[in-house]
Design an enzyme around this catalytic site. Sequence first.
Site, PDB file in Angstrom:
ATOM      1  N   LYS A 191      -3.651   2.573  -1.184  1.00  0.00           N
ATOM      2  CA  LYS A 191      -3.060   2.453   0.148  1.00  0.00           C
ATOM      3  C   LYS A 191      -3.235   3.810   0.831  1.00  0.00           C
ATOM      4  O   LYS A 191      -2.978   4.846   0.212  1.00  0.00           O
ATOM      5  CB  LYS A 191      -1.578   2.103  -0.027  1.00  0.00           C
ATOM      6  CG  LYS A 191      -0.684   2.355   1.178  1.00  0.00           C
ATOM      7  CD  LYS A 191       0.691   1.779   0.899  1.00  0.00           C
ATOM      8  CE  LYS A 191       1.715   2.308   1.885  1.00  0.00           C
ATOM      9  NZ  LYS A 191       2.797   1.368   2.138  1.00  0.00           N
ATOM     10  N   THR A 193       6.942  -0.313  -1.561  1.00  0.00           N
ATOM     11  CA  THR A 193       7.944   0.751  -1.660  1.00  0.00           C
ATOM     12  C   THR A 193       8.501   0.835  -3.084  1.00  0.00           C
ATOM     13  O   THR A 193       9.688   1.065  -3.290  1.00  0.00           O
ATOM     14  CB  THR A 193       9.078   0.583  -0.622  1.00  0.00           C
ATOM     15  OG1 THR A 193       8.523   0.136   0.616  1.00  0.00           O
ATOM     16  CG2 THR A 193       9.786   1.908  -0.362  1.00  0.00           C
ATOM     17  N   GLU A 244       3.602  -8.445   1.454  1.00  0.00           N
ATOM     18  CA  GLU A 244       4.203  -7.380   0.646  1.00  0.00           C
ATOM     19  C   GLU A 244       5.664  -7.251   1.079  1.00  0.00           C
ATOM     20  O   GLU A 244       5.953  -6.935   2.230  1.00  0.00           O
ATOM     21  CB  GLU A 244       3.450  -6.068   0.905  1.00  0.00           C
ATOM     22  CG  GLU A 244       4.120  -4.843   0.294  1.00  0.00           C
ATOM     23  CD  GLU A 244       3.498  -3.539   0.810  1.00  0.00           C
ATOM     24  OE1 GLU A 244       2.302  -3.519   1.144  1.00  0.00           O
ATOM     25  OE2 GLU A 244       4.249  -2.537   0.878  1.00  0.00           O
ATOM     26  N   ARG A 265      13.079  -1.974   0.322  1.00  0.00           N
ATOM     27  CA  ARG A 265      13.878  -1.105   1.189  1.00  0.00           C
ATOM     28  C   ARG A 265      15.222  -1.729   1.495  1.00  0.00           C
ATOM     29  O   ARG A 265      16.029  -1.152   2.222  1.00  0.00           O
ATOM     30  CB  ARG A 265      13.127  -0.839   2.496  1.00  0.00           C
ATOM     31  CG  ARG A 265      11.826  -0.102   2.246  1.00  0.00           C
ATOM     32  CD  ARG A 265      11.144   0.306   3.522  1.00  0.00           C
ATOM     33  NE  ARG A 265       9.800   0.758   3.230  1.00  0.00           N
ATOM     34  CZ  ARG A 265       8.962   1.243   4.128  1.00  0.00           C
ATOM     35  NH1 ARG A 265       9.341   1.342   5.390  1.00  0.00           N
ATOM     36  NH2 ARG A 265       7.763   1.630   3.774  1.00  0.00           N
TER      37      ARG A 265
HETATM   38  C1  3PG Z   1       4.491   0.666   4.807  1.00  0.00           C
HETATM   39  O1  3PG Z   1       5.409   0.724   4.023  1.00  0.00           O
HETATM   40  O2  3PG Z   1       3.364   0.283   4.475  1.00  0.00           O
HETATM   41  C2  3PG Z   1       4.686   1.104   6.186  1.00  0.00           C
HETATM   42  O3  3PG Z   1       6.004   1.442   6.438  1.00  0.00           O
HETATM   43  C3  3PG Z   1       4.244   0.113   7.189  1.00  0.00           C
HETATM   44  O4  3PG Z   1       4.095   0.832   8.353  1.00  0.00           O
HETATM   45  P1  3PG Z   1       4.356   0.161   9.756  1.00  0.00           P
HETATM   46  O5  3PG Z   1       5.775  -0.291   9.776  1.00  0.00           O
HETATM   47  O6  3PG Z   1       4.081   1.268  10.751  1.00  0.00           O
HETATM   48  O7  3PG Z   1       3.404  -0.990   9.923  1.00  0.00           O
END
Ligand code: 3PG
Length: 211
Positions: free
Chosen positions: A128, A68, A41, A45
């Site tokens: 999710k 995101t 994924e 960002r």
């Molecule tokens: C996401 O977008 O799924 C999370 O930011 C992932 O979280 P992590 O960086 O704590 O694994």
Amino acid sequence: MAEVLEAITAARLLPVVVIEDARTAPPLAAALRRGGLNCAEITLRTPAAEAAIAALAAGGDVLVGAGTVLNAAQAARVIDAGAGFVVTPGFSLQVVRHCQARSVPVFPGVATATELMAALDAGIETVKFFPAEQLGGVATLKALAAPFATMKFIPTGGISVGNLAGYLGLPAVRAAGGSWMATASLIGAGDFDEITRLTAEAVAIASGGRE
Ligand code: 3PG
């Protein structure tokens, strides 16, 4: 649609990637594959995300999705770029409807039972659970999943090798997601061997937890 769910279910892991330079996408995909994973994924960002999704979709080595995704316009762009699935941090009916109209699997983020009911109403079968650790981790997810017998979860947020097995031990969990296998700093440093090592380590835990 079914192939995407099958691939993620089989992998039991979904690397969440923040990518600063789209040129690092192909070696990243190769590193994940060497570690035993064929999905990723890419999060919206960074400005490089869309180009990275396009590069991975064209390469065909991994199943690439977009994370995101905050609105329907972004969903449209990443699907145009070749994203095979869409992940959102919260629940947006507009994003869900756009993805459904284009027959692209969408995994909306939920943190509450109310959001789960909205997801059910929208015909969603996999959500999710975000941010998993910060919301109380495995215990919270287990309690939240209990009334929703048909719903499958991809917990993300604070997951690492230390707590991965606990999440994968829940029957409602389709796969666990997170950035620990391919951190932005490892990608930036070009340390793809370490990404392969961390991925293989996670794959070993996921395989062990299968039975
Ligand atoms: C996401 O977008 O799924 C999370 O930011 C992932 O979280 P992590 O960086 O704590 O694994």
